[in-house]
Design a protein around this motif. Structure first.
Motif, PDB file in Angstrom:
ATOM      1  N   ASP A  73      -6.861   3.909  24.399  1.00 45.88           N
ATOM      2  CA  ASP A  73      -6.323   4.126  23.048  1.00 45.88           C
ATOM      3  C   ASP A  73      -7.421   4.570  22.098  1.00 45.88           C
ATOM      4  O   ASP A  73      -7.160   5.280  21.118  1.00 45.88           O
ATOM      5  CB  ASP A  73      -5.531   2.910  22.526  1.00 45.88           C
ATOM      6  N   GLY A  74      -8.667   4.222  22.419  1.00 48.32           N
ATOM      7  CA  GLY A  74      -9.777   4.796  21.664  1.00 48.32           C
ATOM      8  C   GLY A  74      -9.952   6.256  22.040  1.00 48.32           C
ATOM      9  O   GLY A  74     -10.012   7.140  21.183  1.00 48.32           O
ATOM     10  N   HIS A 108      -3.297   3.177  27.550  1.00 49.42           N
ATOM     11  CA  HIS A 108      -3.769   1.798  27.672  1.00 49.42           C
ATOM     12  C   HIS A 108      -4.014   1.235  26.274  1.00 49.42           C
ATOM     13  O   HIS A 108      -5.121   1.290  25.747  1.00 49.42           O
ATOM     14  CB  HIS A 108      -5.045   1.789  28.511  1.00 49.42           C
ATOM     15  N   ASN A 110      -4.853  -1.314  24.632  1.00 42.16           N
ATOM     16  CA  ASN A 110      -5.460  -2.642  24.567  1.00 42.16           C
ATOM     17  C   ASN A 110      -5.997  -2.936  23.168  1.00 42.16           C
ATOM     18  O   ASN A 110      -6.653  -3.946  22.940  1.00 42.16           O
ATOM     19  CB  ASN A 110      -6.520  -2.836  25.666  1.00 42.16           C
ATOM     20  N   GLY A 111      -5.746  -2.028  22.260  1.00 42.00           N
ATOM     21  CA  GLY A 111      -5.916  -2.349  20.851  1.00 42.00           C
ATOM     22  C   GLY A 111      -7.263  -2.041  20.231  1.00 42.00           C
ATOM     23  O   GLY A 111      -7.380  -1.978  19.014  1.00 42.00           O
ATOM     24  N   TYR A 112      -8.276  -1.844  21.062  1.00 44.21           N
ATOM     25  CA  TYR A 112      -9.630  -1.758  20.508  1.00 44.21           C
ATOM     26  C   TYR A 112     -10.471  -0.720  21.216  1.00 44.21           C
ATOM     27  O   TYR A 112     -10.215  -0.357  22.360  1.00 44.21           O
ATOM     28  CB  TYR A 112     -10.325  -3.120  20.611  1.00 44.21           C
ATOM     29  N   LYS A 113     -11.516  -0.330  20.507  1.00 43.61           N
ATOM     30  CA  LYS A 113     -12.559   0.487  21.107  1.00 43.61           C
ATOM     31  C   LYS A 113     -13.843  -0.358  21.135  1.00 43.61           C
ATOM     32  O   LYS A 113     -13.771  -1.484  21.641  1.00 43.61           O
ATOM     33  CB  LYS A 113     -12.661   1.838  20.405  1.00 43.61           C
ATOM     34  N   THR A 127      -7.939   0.390  17.322  1.00 47.94           N
ATOM     35  CA  THR A 127      -7.634   1.805  17.489  1.00 47.94           C
ATOM     36  C   THR A 127      -6.488   2.203  16.572  1.00 47.94           C
ATOM     37  O   THR A 127      -5.651   1.375  16.205  1.00 47.94           O
ATOM     38  CB  THR A 127      -7.229   2.112  18.945  1.00 47.94           C
ATOM     39  N   LYS A 143      -7.163  -6.592  25.272  1.00 46.51           N
ATOM     40  CA  LYS A 143      -8.461  -6.136  25.763  1.00 46.51           C
ATOM     41  C   LYS A 143      -9.185  -7.347  26.352  1.00 46.51           C
ATOM     42  O   LYS A 143      -9.229  -8.419  25.748  1.00 46.51           O
ATOM     43  CB  LYS A 143      -9.273  -5.499  24.627  1.00 46.51           C
TER      44      LYS A 143
HETATM   45 MG   LIG Z   1      -8.964   0.456  23.988  1.00 52.48          MG
END
Ligand SMILES: [Mg+2]
Ligand SMILES: Cc1ncc(C[n+]2csc(CCOP(=O)(O)OP(=O)(O)O)c2C)c(N)n1
Ligand SMILES: Cc1ncc(C[n+]2csc(CCOP(=O)(O)OP(=O)(O)O)c2C)c(N)n1
Ligand SMILES: [Mg+2]
Lengths: 791, 791
Positions: free
Chosen positions: B175-176, B206, B208-211, B216, B290
């Protein structure tokens, strides 16, 4: 789709006048592409009136003229502070025509006067030797975006409105341009805009259906899909579709009224009611034929409304007499006699449609950002000095020290709101975490518990797109503000071509006296090639500076500070500079510190110099010059020097450190270049020079090949060897390590004896032991990890 | 959101086993990041069991392990031909763990055996000196996409399925990663895919909400917006959301069944029913935490489900004893004793979950494309020879001649369907229009009347995104096919960093014996710096080759054919070559032709040579060497030579033309490099060399600085001067024109007399007349336009 309403937005007279204004712009556009003479068609068109080389892009132009005419109306109606960004900047004839019609063009270029003689010059100069380029180039007033390389219009527009709450940027996005990656992600910029303290971007997607030789993707998906896509990007699209000018004028006017009211409502809601929920900003989709109002059919081929309208529809009147007639018909279809008076001046009732003074989009000072530029307030960088009681004390990581300085730059300019830090999700990772003590990442999307340093307003802009960071920053600088882009060194190549365009813009604008200088574009490349402990080979590329030095010497600067005090001094300098691109490469990992602040300041001012404390030539002629540039090469060089001073105490060594890479170039090639005398004084005329360099070694050769002693330069640098391994092993893989440097030196000494031979053998053994050790223990030998300078 | 159904997809036993398989992969992943010893935790974990440097990315890994386990199930269920692309390739532990579990890893690397000893090595080698990198790197079987630089996973995946109707690429998009420009536009690839003759891409976003340090964008817009966005991109999203493994296994399995059935239905409909309407292909959005299943809280900070899970969650067990315990608990939470038998081998009932043989994603031959590579059938390029009765006959534009050859390459391989041409909307503009006589642009979006050369299936891929063209082509090559990328020279910089990654991939894979060589990546850079008649300064940048030659000499080749016959010969060579990046620069405008096909073939085979017919040194020692490289510099050099032969008939001139740029480098630096003797024989040891070069002049210095006669090299090239002007004026602005070349030569002759002085004056005057002429007439002087070689 906006449909006709009972209540019309435009009175019949206004509609007629706007249409006439549009026709005038179209007429001037066609004139620019074709006419060498006879600008008002006072006599029948002849072949001699036509330019020999017909260059330009007609297809996009009428649509952009249409937009510009309507923007003029709403600027006046709402007294808007608005600038215009032309995504498909190859519609140069449009922005030139419109700034001419509104008067700004002649104010800047008095010879292009508002009369027949001026018209003739206006036409000839376009795409003509000695004239102007065909894009929305720097020469055109009101432009901050040339649009030669497609894809950056939206990012530039957002950059322009950050911290400009009253500004609206009307940004025409080409439907072809919209296929580029940078543009495709730029729609998401709305998640990074604060409706209270930033201005607004009004995207106008120019759905003319085609690019050069193909239809566009967005024009060939279902209406419903396009609507979903734009809503999914967070926008509220308003569609203006058709090809009947009368209906289209009314539809466009009504839609513009609507969207401006929506923008005002959103801003009011944020500013007066404090509601910062992310708004769904309005945008416009303008669906009109490519080459609208141009020739319908030429030589039996449909032109208007197809990709054939992209460039010059009637391309060869010289050999096709019927084209000449078609061209004349086309020009006359705009009825120039109704638009211009006998002297060639736009009729008063039309001229009145344009806004006045600085409200004209060609005269808006935001589009000549240097006019608005204020010096950044800078704390004294000396106050952030790292204490260096003796060379070699261990630091915490150079960029971490810099972070404290940047933090205070943010804070000192918090009233002015004219400084931002940009980075693709790496500002903390690159060592600038201190800034988050005083500001946040600006983020207008949803937040949840556990979020850190996210806020509707903040000085740090982080999106995982190097293109967006670059584009936003460029837009921010071009409108008269300051900034810093921090990035992994390898991935800055992602914006190579954007850098190119910006450097070209700087070169051209510095030759235009009416364009005021803007703040420099500053890159901080931390996480560099030598320390990719987590990431390995894919993250190793120090070649951005090779790319940078291809651009005009007058606009590029490259700095490789060896330690934190130097980094502070260099950054201070960069933040004060104007109209350059500055590249600064620095490390973020704990590393030895060499210079006191006093020494660092002097060293950076000179840009290059002998480190006496590390040398033992006592100011005399050395046996060898050990040169270094970059933090890791400096460390390895000093370690090599200390080995030699211990084992070969007779050897006279001079250590030269380079901070400002451009010092190496001849004076004739770069303003920073050393004179040959000064260069020889540092590097001698005939002694071996072992040069440890941060980047690809041949860059040093490229910069120094004309120097007296060049044949004796032996350069080590990154030669594309690497993987995940220990920090020291990275230098070993590339022969840049202390042991190789010593062996290289010995190999180049005119006479060597037993001590040298023994030392070489010992060091070769060391390299084997090193390899064994790291493969067993997964980290560097203690003697490497704990090595300290001790002379 | 997929919810539980009465009819369960997974039996309790299968669910239990898939979960165990997932736990095994998670266990191996954590093991790789941390463990130096004690791989099966047969004894309590001690500090000595932990690596010194803890490197790797945990956050993305459990999600990717989850996906891989479920893909295994559907591969078996549907007997799918499937490969896996890991967008966030920093989840290297995942692909390594999974290919190890399925057995492919040990087949390729027998020392990493499927037992305790092998496990120990598997763990140690990860991110360890002498081991493997942390990404989905070339060393990992099944990978065609390293994922170090984010953004290209979808483009690579589409490239892989073109012309591979049975192949499905499961592409995990971070997602990043989705915030990058290249990825944001790559979703539109579905408009370029033919459901009948191409395979399918199954994107798994994917979420997973974060980078690294931020949430994200896609995770923080409304569910409805994300749904709209993906539908707007033309996909049908299926959401699998949650964090309870049991529910998630069932949801994922059910969804995968659904999407595979949809893919099969779409393909059946296209292939059996002939319905080629663009389908709305299915995709999956996997929303999971994540660092799923990892430590929840460390030192009071929430880890699982936040960006803190990105890298190594328990980063310092050495100084935090409680971390050691937490790590042991974490590892044991996967219950390794239930997963591996005493010898360390995956239990049979779990091992059986993986597909067999080549169906295993790590063993699928498409992911080692060279295995499948067939030679391209090539017509005899000599059959396309331009007739050159004498040097200097006017050609129609070199790339137009090449177009006929490429057209027939397309046709000859139409059965194999293994060659495609890629370009950002410029294939016709770059002169290759002949290909449209035999094929079309592949285009699955809507068509309308008046469309030209668009069809559901075609060999030409055109989207206005250099990133997409490059990514598609790379994917196509990596899976064992052939291709050509045509692009404007200036804008190829857009893919600088993608080229970097591909060149790195080629370098590493050529050192892996089990990786078969693939076809070369061929760039045709037409519309080059010297002929930007329409476009001007923004379109002028010949620096891509500077960038290219920074990469390993073993994988890069650069060609500058001076005319059409040379271009044909060079292209034939490039299309036969393997595992290189070939850059070919050629013109599309009418230009003089110099060599017969016979001479061209010989000249290109040698790569560099004296043009006797243009020289008058009669094989003896010349007074001056006039060297040239590139079509325009060759023209100007020959024109300069003809001026000198007329006015200074005594002067002995040797003309050297360079086709293969790498000939100039020392033999020790590049396999094509000339020996010093051969170099000296061409360029003399001490005579002035006036070198007219296509690109930035210092590149020649960089390549030749070690040569005997280098001090006498005087190079002219592009020095960043330009705008819209006449073709000849472009050379004048950069001092590369015939007149400057003559003056440069005279300045470097040891002795000059009155004739030389007179000539210099005349030429200086000429330059003034030239300027006056073009500013008046807008085209070049007749003597320039009509100049012909006549010796
Ligand atoms: Mg991510
Ligand atoms: C990055 C980039 N690639 C390719 C080109 C070449 N090019 C010039 S104009 C054009 C088509 C533009 O289409 P669109 O954006 O729809 O503009 P319009 O239809 O308004 O002319 C292309 C591909 C370019 N200028 N920039
Ligand atoms: C082009 C590019 N810019 C920056 C980075 C540095 N980087 C590495 S991982 C990462 C975050 C990736 O986030 P995401 O794609 O969501 O992957 P995941 O959450 O699965 O780890 C970043 C920014 C990179 N690898 N590539
Ligand atoms: Mg268009």
């Amino acid at each position: 789709m906006t449909t006709m309403q009972d209540q019309r937005t435009l009175s019949p007279e206004l509609l007629h006048n706007i249409d006439a204004y549009w026709r005038a712009a179209n007429y001037l556009s066609v004139g620019q592409i074709y006419l060498y003479d006879n600008p008002l068609l006072k006599r029948p068109l002849e072949l001699a009136d036509i330019k020999h080389m017909l260059l330009g892009h007609w297809g996009t132009t009428p649509g952009q003229n249409f937009v510009y005419a309507h923007l003029n109306r709403i600027i006046k109606k709402f007294d808007l502070d608005m600038i215009y960004v032309s995504g498909p900047g190859h519609g140069g004839p449009s922005v030139v025509a419109n700034t001419y019609l509104e008067g700004t063009y002649s104010e800047i270029y008095p010879e292009i006067s508002q009369d027949e003689a001026g018209l003739r010059k206006l036409f000839i100069q376009f795409s003509f030797p000695g004239g102007i380029p065909s894009h929305a180039s720097p020469e055109c007033p009101g432009s901050i975006h040339e649009g030669g390389e497609l894809g950056y219009s939206l990012s530039h527009s957002f950059g322009a409105v950050f911290d400009n709450p009253e500004l609206i940027v009307a940004c025409v996005v080409g439907d072809g341009e919209a296929e580029t990656g940078p543009l495709a992600t730029a729609w998401h910029s709305n998640k990074f805009l604060n409706p209270a303290s930033d201005g607004a971007v009004l995207p106008i997607l120019h759905l003319n259906g085609y690019k050069i030789a193909n239809p566009t993707v967005l024009a060939r998906i279902e209406h419903e899909e396009l609507d979903q896509l734009l809503r999914g990007y967070g926008w509220t699209p308003h569609f203006v579709e058709g090809d009947d000018p009368e209906l289209m004028h009314e539809a466009m006017a009504t839609t513009l009224d609507t969207v401006i009211e929506q923008i005002k409502r959103i801003q009011h809601n944020a500013r007066e009611n404090g509601d910062l929920t992310r708004p769904r900003w309005p945008m416009i989709v303008l669906k009109s034929p490519k080459g609208w109002t141009g020739p319908k059919v030429v030589d039996g081929v449909q032109i208007e409304g197809t990709f054939h309208a992209h460039q010059v529809p009637l391309s060869d009147p010289a050999t096709h007499p019927e084209h000449l007639q078609q061209l004349e018909d086309w020009l006359r279809s705009y009825r120039p006699e109704e638009l211009f008076d006998d002297s060639g001046r736009l009729k008063t009732e039309l001229a009145e449609l344009a806004p006045q003074g600085d409200r004209r989009m060609g005269a808006n000072p935001h589009a000549n950002g240097g006019k608005l530029l204020q010096d950044l307030k800078l704390p004294d960088f000396r106050d952030y000095a790292v204490h260096v009681p003796q060379p070699g004390v261990q630091g915490i990581g150079d960029t971490h020290e810099l972070g404290r300085f940047i933090r205070d730059v943010v804070e000192m300019n918090s009233d002015e709101q004219n400084f931002r830090v940009f980075g693709p999700d790496e500002t903390a990772s690159n060592g600038l975490e201190a800034v988050f003590n005083v500001t946040d990442r600006q983020w207008d999307a949803r937040t949840v518990a556990n979020d850190e340093s996210l806020a509707p307003a903040g000085r740090v802009m982080e999106m995982l797109s190097e293109h967006q960071c670059e584009g936003w920053l460029e837009g921010y600088l071009l409108t008269g503000r300051h900034g810093l882009f921090n990035c992994y060194e390898a991935f800055i190549h992602i914006v190579d071509s954007m850098f190119n365009q910006h450097a070209k813009w700087l070169k051209v604008t510095s030759g235009l006296p009416w364009r005021h200088k803007i703040a420099s574009l500053n890159y901080l490349l931390a996480s560099h090639v030598w320390r990719q402990d987590h990431n390995g080979f894919t993250h190793q590329d120090p070649g951005f500076i090779d790319h940078v030095v291809n651009k005009k010497a007058s606009v590029v600067r490259v700095y490789l500070p060896p330690d934190a005090n130097c980094l502070l001094s260099v950054t201070d300098h960069c933040l004060r500079s104007r109209h350059y691109v500055n590249v600064v490469i620095a490390g973020k990992h704990p590393a030895p510190q060499w210079l006191t602040m006093e020494a660092a300041e002097k060293h950076c001012a000179e840009g290059i110099g002998v480190w006496d404390w590390a040398s033992n030539d006592d100011g005399g002629e050395p046996d060898v010059v050990m040169a270094c540039c970059g933090d890791v090469p400096t460390l390895e060089t000093l370690a090599a020097v200390s080995i030699m001073r211990e084992h070969l105490p007779e050897l006279k060594i001079r250590v030269v450190n380079v901070v400002d890479l451009m010092k190496l170039q001849p004076q004739t090639e770069h303003p920073h270049g050393l004179s040959d005398d000064a260069f020889d004084a540092l590097f001698t005329q005939d002694k071996p020079v072992i040069f440890a360099f941060h980047a690809y070694p041949w860059l040093i050769h490229r910069l120094t090949y004309r120097r007296t002693n060049h044949d004796n330069f032996h350069v080590r640098g990154y030669k594309e060897e690497g993987t995940i391994t220990t920090p020291f092993d990275m230098t070993v893989l590339n022969d840049l390590d202390r042991f190789h440097l010593v062996m290289d030196t010995i190999d180049r000494l005119p006479q060597t004896g037993e001590p040298e031979a023994t030392l070489k053998r010992q060091l070769a053994d060391k390299l084997i032991v090193h390899r064994q050790y790291i493969c067993k223990h997964g980290r560097d030998m203690p003697e490497i990890r704990e090595w300290k300078w001790s002379h």
